[in-house]
Design an enzyme around this catalytic site. Structure first.
Site, PDB file in Angstrom:
ATOM      1  N   SER A  22       0.755  -1.326  -0.031  1.00 53.72           N
ATOM      2  CA  SER A  22       0.015  -0.061   0.096  1.00 53.72           C
ATOM      3  C   SER A  22       0.954   1.283   0.045  1.00 53.72           C
ATOM      4  O   SER A  22       2.211   0.892   0.072  1.00 53.72           O
ATOM      5  CB  SER A  22      -0.869   0.024   1.186  1.00 53.72           C
ATOM      6  OG  SER A  22       0.021   0.655   2.344  1.00 53.72           O
ATOM      7  N   ASP A  23       0.431   2.294  -0.325  1.00 56.11           N
ATOM      8  CA  ASP A  23       1.041   3.789  -0.104  1.00 56.11           C
ATOM      9  C   ASP A  23       1.011   3.905   1.404  1.00 56.11           C
ATOM     10  O   ASP A  23       0.045   3.288   2.205  1.00 56.11           O
ATOM     11  CB  ASP A  23       0.620   4.725  -1.019  1.00 56.11           C
ATOM     12  CG  ASP A  23       1.756   5.804  -1.077  1.00 56.11           C
ATOM     13  OD1 ASP A  23       2.760   5.916  -0.138  1.00 56.11           O
ATOM     14  OD2 ASP A  23       1.700   6.682  -1.958  1.00 56.11           O
ATOM     15  N   TRP A  24       1.788   4.794   1.707  1.00 54.70           N
ATOM     16  CA  TRP A  24       1.813   5.246   3.348  1.00 54.70           C
ATOM     17  C   TRP A  24       0.331   5.516   3.889  1.00 54.70           C
ATOM     18  O   TRP A  24      -0.262   6.609   3.498  1.00 54.70           O
ATOM     19  CB  TRP A  24       2.454   6.330   3.745  1.00 54.70           C
ATOM     20  CG  TRP A  24       2.747   6.768   4.884  1.00 54.70           C
ATOM     21  CD1 TRP A  24       1.870   7.371   5.748  1.00 54.70           C
ATOM     22  CD2 TRP A  24       3.990   6.583   5.618  1.00 54.70           C
ATOM     23  NE1 TRP A  24       2.178   7.603   6.901  1.00 54.70           N
ATOM     24  CE2 TRP A  24       3.608   7.149   7.005  1.00 54.70           C
ATOM     25  CE3 TRP A  24       5.235   6.302   5.550  1.00 54.70           C
ATOM     26  CZ2 TRP A  24       4.598   7.186   8.042  1.00 54.70           C
ATOM     27  CZ3 TRP A  24       6.115   6.471   6.683  1.00 54.70           C
ATOM     28  CH2 TRP A  24       5.796   6.807   7.890  1.00 54.70           C
TER      29      TRP A  24
END
Ligand code: BGC
Length: 757
Positions: free
Chosen positions: A288-290
C-alpha cells in the site's frame, strides 16, 4: 558465416540457462512452501505488515509506548518489513531483533525512498528522463542501488512511473514526464539499474513500480486529490509504463492514494487482481502507499479500519505500509469467514519469495556491512557518475547567435541570482541521506571551470521566497531584496556577460507541493527585468522541479539552459555545459506552458471537434494565451546543428502482420560533435476510438561528428501502431497511419501509409 556448431553452442547455453532458472525457481518454491507449512496464520499476517522506524536503532530501546510495542512486535514475528531504517549498523541491529527473537527467525526486508540517489544525488528523475537515454537511466539507478545496498537496504520505492501532464502537481519531478512510451522505456531501464541481473548480488536492490494507478491525474494538480479519468485514458496513458516494468520483472508494486471511478486504488480489485496479478501475471507483491489502507475510510469507501483491511486484502494489497490495519484485524476477518485464508497465504508467499531472491535466508545480514558502506557511499566514482548523468539531463532551450558555449577566457562574469550559490536546492526533493548544502553550487562549478582567468562578480540579487505580491498584484519588496538587487545591477554593469540563476526552491516541488501558479516566485522576474535593461548578454540558468511559465524570459534572454535539480555535482555539470566541455543533448519530456492556466498541457492530446482557427471565436482555444506549449515535448537544442533528409518507408501499403521500415538521413551540419534524439511519432487519423494528434513510438539517440551523416532506421509494427479500447482490449485497425519524424514533437516531417487485411 555462422556455423552450425556456433548455433548449437548458443542453444546449449540458452537451454542450460533455462534449466538453471527452472531449478532455481523450484528450489525457491520448495523453500517457501516448507517455510509456509511451519508458519501460523499470525506469522503470515506479520509478513504483511510494514512499519517505519520511529527510533534510533543503534541507541537504547525507545521509551515511548508505541515504539516499544513495535519492538515487541518485531521480536514476535509481527513485522515483515521496515522502512526508513538506514545504515549498515542500524539495519544490522534491527535485523537481529527479528532473526534472533522471532520463532522462525524470518528476516526483515528494509525499504527506503531511494528516488535519485542515497547520499550521492543524481539529478531528479524528471531531469534524468530528459537525457532520453536508457543507459543513462540505468547507470543512475545502479549508482543509487550500489549506495543503498551498502547502507543495508534491500528495496527502494522507485521508480515512479506516473505519467504527469500537469505542472501544478509537485510530484512531476519524480517521474519521466508526459509520455507513456518514453516512461515505459526509461522505467524499464531504471528497474534494470536497481535490480541488475541477479537480486541476490549485494549491490542490487528490489525496485517498486509506483503509484498504481493514475495518481498523477489528481484534479487541478492538487496532490492526493480525486482522480476521475475514463478507462480509455487509464489503459492508454496511465497503465502502459506499469505493464512494461511488470513484463521486465520489477519485484514489487505500490498502489496509490487516489480514488479512480469511485474506488480507492488501494481497494481496487480491478487494478490489482484483475489487471496486475491476472492479465499481466505479475508474481511479485503489492504494498500500500503510506497509510492508504486507513485512507479508504476517509475516502468514504469503508466504515472503519477493519473494513478497510478487508477491502484492501481482497483487492490484492499484500503489504500494509503504516496503516496498522492488517496486524490487528486480518486474523479476526479470516476467523469470521470474511476473508479467505488463501489470500493471506498468497500475500505471504509473494513476500517470502522476494526475501529468498534477495538471499536473505542465506545471510540476513549480508547487506549490513560497515566496511562496504564506508568504501562505497559518496565515493569519487559515485560523484563522477552523478556528474555524467547530470550533464546529459540538461536542456538548452535558447541560444541566440551561438552565445553558448562561453569561452573560459572571458575577463569578467556576473553571476547573479538566488540560486547562483545555492548548495542545497540542486539536491532536489526526495534526497534520502544526502547532507544538506552538500551540492557543488553553480558559483563553485564556474570557479572550478575558469580558475583565476575570469573575474566572477557574484551577487544574489534576491531571495527565492521574499517579495510577495499584495492583493493588487503589486510586488512587495523586502528591504533585503532592495539592497541585493542594487548589488546585482552593479555586478552586471562591470561584467562582460551575465549568468542569471533563477527558478524554484528544492522543496517547492515534490510530494504535497502543488501550486496554482507556476511562474517564478518572489521578485525574480523583477530582478531579471532590471538586469535585462542593462543590455548585457544574459544566459539564464534555470533550476526547478517542474515546468515553469517563463514567456518573457524566453522572448528576451540570449540563452537559456534548463538544469533542473542536477544533484550533488550540479555546479560542475552546469559549468561543463556552459563552457562547452559537454555539448547539451537533453530534450524536454514535459511541455512548458506560457501560462499556468494551460495546465494540464501535453503534446499527445486529442484533436477536438473544432481544432482549427475559424476566424471567429467558435473554435477550441484560449482568448488570452496560445493553445500550444512555449517549449514543446521533445524540444532541446545543441551547440551543433542537425539537418534531416527526406524520410522514406519501404512500402505504401502493408498487410496487418507486416512492419514498416522507416529510414531517415540525419547530418551534423555544425562545428561540434553532438548527439541528436531522432523522434518518430504516429497518428491514426480515423480509428474506432478517436486517437491523439501524435504519439511517440520510437526514438534513437545518436552521436555525430561534425559533417557526419548517418541513416537511421526504425521498424514499427502492430504493437506500436495499435491502442487499447476503453475496455482494455488491444486493437490494431486497418486504414491510414501518419508517421512524423523529426527533432521534437512540433518540427517533424509527415509520411502516410496504409494497412489492409
Ligand atoms: C509516498 C510514496 C513513498 C511513501 C514512503 C508516501 O507518502 O506517496 O511514494 O514511497 O510515502 O515514504
Amino acid at each position: 558465416m555462422i556455423k552450425l556448431e556456433q548455433i548449437l553452442a548458443g542453444c546449449l547455453i540458452f537451454f542450460s540457462a533455462c534449466t538453471n532458472k527452472g531449478d532455481m525457481k523450484s528450489k525457491e518454491d520448495q523453500f517457501v512452501e516448507e517455510l509456509m507449512a511451519k508458519m501460523t496464520l499470525e506469522e503470515k499476517i506479520g509478513q504483511m505488515n510494514q512499519y517505519t522506524s520511529h527510533w534510533e536503532m543503534t541507541g537504547p530501546a525507545p521509551k515511548n509506548a508505541s515504539s516499544q510495542k513495535r519492538l515487541e512486535e518485531i521480536k514476535a514475528g509481527g513485522v515483515g518489513s521496515m522502512l526508513n531504517v538506514v545504515g549498515a549498523k542500524a539495519t544490522y541491529e534491527a535485523q537481529k531483533l527479528a532473526v534472533e527473537n522471532s520463532r522462525l527467525g524470518i528476516p526483515l526486508i528494509f525499504a527506503y525512498d531511494v528516488i535519485h540517489g542515497y547520499k550521492t544525488m543524481a539529478p531528479i528523475p524528471l531531469a534524468e528522463a530528459c537525457a532520453w537515454d536508457p543507459e543513462i537511466s540505468r547507470i543512475s539507478s545502479q549508482l543509487a542501488a550500489r549506495e543503498a545496498s551498502a547502507a543495508g537496504l534491500h528495496w527502494t520505492f522507485a521508480p515512479m512511473m506516473d505519467v504527469g501532464r500537469d505542472a501544478r502537481w509537485g510530484r512531476v519531478m519524480e517521474g519521466c514526464g508526459e509520455d507513456p512510451y518514453l516512461a515505459s522505456v526509461l522505467s524499464v531501464a531504471r528497474v534494470k539499474g536497481f535490480q541488475g541481473e541477479n537480486l541476490s548480488k549485494e549491490n542490487t536492490i528490489a525496485a517498486c513500480a509506483k503509484h498504481f494507478a493514475a495518481y498523477a491525474f489528481a484534479e487541478a494538480g492538487r496532490d492526493y486529490n480525486t482522480v476521475d479519468i475514463g478507462t480509455y485514458t487509464l489503459h492508454n496513458i496511465a497503465l502502459p509504463p506499469f505493464k512494461a516494468v511488470a513484463d521486465a520483472g520489477v519485484s514489487t508494486f505500490m498502489n496509490a492514494f487516489n480514488i479512480i471511478n469511485g474506488t480507492p486504488a488501494t481497494a481496487s480489485p480491478y487494478l490489482q487482481r484483475e489487471i496486475l496479478k491476472g492479465k499481466w501475471n505479475f508474481e511479485g507483491y503489492v504494498i500500500s502507499d503510506w497509510g492508504s489502507i486507513e485512507e479508504i475510510v476517509s475516502h468514504g469507501a469503508a466504515e472503519d479500519l477493519k473494513h478497510a483491511a478487508e477491502l484492501a486484502v481482497k483487492a490484492g494489497s499484500d503489504m500494509d505500509m503504516e496503516s496498522s490495519a492488517y496486524l490487528p484485524y486480518l486474523k479476526e476477518l479470516v476467523e469470521e469467514g470474511k476473508v479467505d485464508e488463501a489470500l493471506i497465504d498468497d500475500a505471504a508467499r509473494r513476500i517470502l519469495k522476494l526475501k529468498y531472491r534477495l538471499g536473505l535466508f542465506d545471510d540476513p545480514y549480508k547487506y549490513s556491512n560497515e566496511e562496504r558502506e564506508k568504501e562505497i557511499i559518496y565515493s569519487k566514482e559515485s560523484r563522477e557518475q552523478a556528474r555524467e548523468v547530470a550533464r546529459h539531463s540538461m536542456v538548452l532551450l535558447k541560444n541566440n547567435d551561438q552565445l553558448l558555449p562561453l569561452s573560459k577566457d572571458i575577463k569578467s562574469i556576473a553571476l547573479i541570482g538566488p540560486l547562483a550559490n545555492d548548495k542545497n536546492s540542486p539536491l532536489g526533493s526526495w534526497r534520502a541521506q544526502t547532507v544538506k548544502n552538500s551540492a557543488v553550487s553553480l558559483l563553485e562549478g564556474i570557479q572550478n571551470a575558469v580558475g583565476s582567468t575570469s573575474k566572477i562578480n557574484f551577487a544574489k540579487g534576491c531571495d527565492l521566497a521574499l517579495g510577495e505580491r499584495n492583493f493588487l498584484d503589486e510586488l512587495v519588496y523586502a528591504e533585503a531584496d532592495v539592497q541585493e538587487m542594487a548589488k546585482a545591477v552593479a555586478a552586471a554593469k562591470k561584467s562582460d556577460i551575465v549568468i542569471l540563476a533563477l527558478g524554484e526552491d528544492c522543496f517547492q516541488s515534490g510530494e504535497g507541493r502543488s501550486q496554482t501558479d507556476i511562474r517564478l516566485k518572489g521578485v525574480q522576474m523583477d530582478l531579471y527585468n532590471k538586469i535585462r535593461k542593462l543590455n548585457k548578454k544574459i544566459v539564464v540558468v534555470l533550476m526547478n522541479g517542474r515546468p515553469i511559465a517563463i514567456p518573457e524570459i524566453a522572448e528576451s534572454a540570449d540563452a537559456i539552459l534548463e538544469t533542473w535539480f542536477a544533484g550533488s555535482e550540479a555546479g560542475n555539470a552546469i559549468a561543463d555545459v556552459l563552457f562547452g566541455d559537454f555539448n547539451p543533448s537533453g530534450k524536454l519530456t514535459t511541455s512548458f506552458p506560457y501560462a499556468t492556466g494551460q495546465c494540464p498541457i501535453y503534446y499527445n492530446h486529442m484533436n477536438t471537434g473544432r481544432p482549427n482557427n475559424t476566424g471567429n471565436v467558435f473554435w477550441s482555444h484560449y482568448t488570452d494565451a496560445p493553445n500550444e506549449a512555449l517549449y514543446p515535448f521533445g524540444y532541446g537544442l545543441s551547440y551543433t546543428s542537425f539537418e534531416y533528409g527526406q524520410a522514406n518507408v519501404d512500402k505504401q501499403t502493408y498487410k496487418m502482420n507486416e512492419a514498416i521500415q522507416l529510414k531517415v538521413k540525419v547530418k551534423n551540419t555544425g562545428k561540434f560533435t553532438g548527439e541528436e534524439v531522432v523522434q518518430v511519432y504516429i497518428q491514426d487519423p480515423a480509428a474506432s476510438y478517436a486517437r491523439p494528434v501524435k504519439e511517440l513510438k520510437a526514438f534513437q539517440k545518436i552521436s555525430f561528428k561534425p559533417g557526419e551523416e548517418k541513416e537511421i532506421e526504425f521498424s514499427l509494427d502492430q504493437s506500436d501502431l495499435g491502442y487499447y479500447s476503453p475496455d482494455g482490449e488491444f486493437l490494431f485497425e486497418t486504414g491510414t497511419y501518419h508517421l512524423y519524424v523529426g527533432t521534437n514533437s512540433r518540427y517533424v516531417q509527415k509520411l502516410s501509409v496504409k494497412f489492409i487485411d
